[in-house]
Enzyme design. Structure first.
Site, PDB file in Angstrom:
ATOM      1  N   CYS A  35      -0.728  -6.206  -8.314  1.00 48.64           N
ATOM      2  CA  CYS A  35      -2.156  -6.455  -8.070  1.00 48.64           C
ATOM      3  C   CYS A  35      -2.923  -5.152  -7.821  1.00 48.64           C
ATOM      4  O   CYS A  35      -2.750  -4.516  -6.781  1.00 48.64           O
ATOM      5  CB  CYS A  35      -2.266  -7.404  -6.876  1.00 48.64           C
ATOM      6  N   CYS A  38      -5.272  -5.145  -4.799  1.00 46.02           N
ATOM      7  CA  CYS A  38      -4.484  -5.082  -3.557  1.00 46.02           C
ATOM      8  C   CYS A  38      -4.242  -3.624  -3.167  1.00 46.02           C
ATOM      9  O   CYS A  38      -4.328  -3.263  -1.993  1.00 46.02           O
ATOM     10  CB  CYS A  38      -3.145  -5.798  -3.722  1.00 46.02           C
TER      11      CYS A  38
END
Length: 116
Positions: A35, A38
């Protein structure tokens, strides 16, 4: 999982004890290695963990290796940030955000008033 400085990692096995049983509010970052947003959020959360340590615990949970907790809270996107207070989720935010905005959103949620 990518480590975020100052942010502990929780798992399906210890989530209830570390998050629901904590004596102060806990911000959980539901994350994944793949991600990108993230990773963008990691330095923001590291700073939050250091600056807000007296009133907030910050942890992260890998959604790929912890399906039980991910499903329990119906997390469908990463990063999802969920604030728990008194063992209950009080607010949830999806996506990376600048620190100033995150602090503002958390300040609103951390006020001593009933959850919305």
């Amino acid at each position: 999982m990518t480590r975020t400085a100052g942010v502990a990692t929780v798992t399906d096995a210890d989530f209830d004890a570390e998050v629901l049983g904590a004596g102060r509010p806990v911000l959980v970052k539901f994350t994944a290695d793949w991600c990108g947003p993230c990773r963008q959020l990691a330095p923001v959360l590291s700073a939050m963990a250091a600056e807000e340590a007296d009133r907030l615990k910050v942890v992260q949970l890998d959604v790929d290796t912890n399906p039980e907790i991910t499903a329990r809270y119906a997390v469908l996107s990463t990063p999802t940030l969920m604030l728990f207070r008194g063992g209950e989720p009080v607010t949830s935010m999806v996506g990376a955000r600048p620190k100033r905005r995150l602090v503002q959103e958390l300040d609103d949620a951390l006020q001593d008033r009933p959850a919305r």
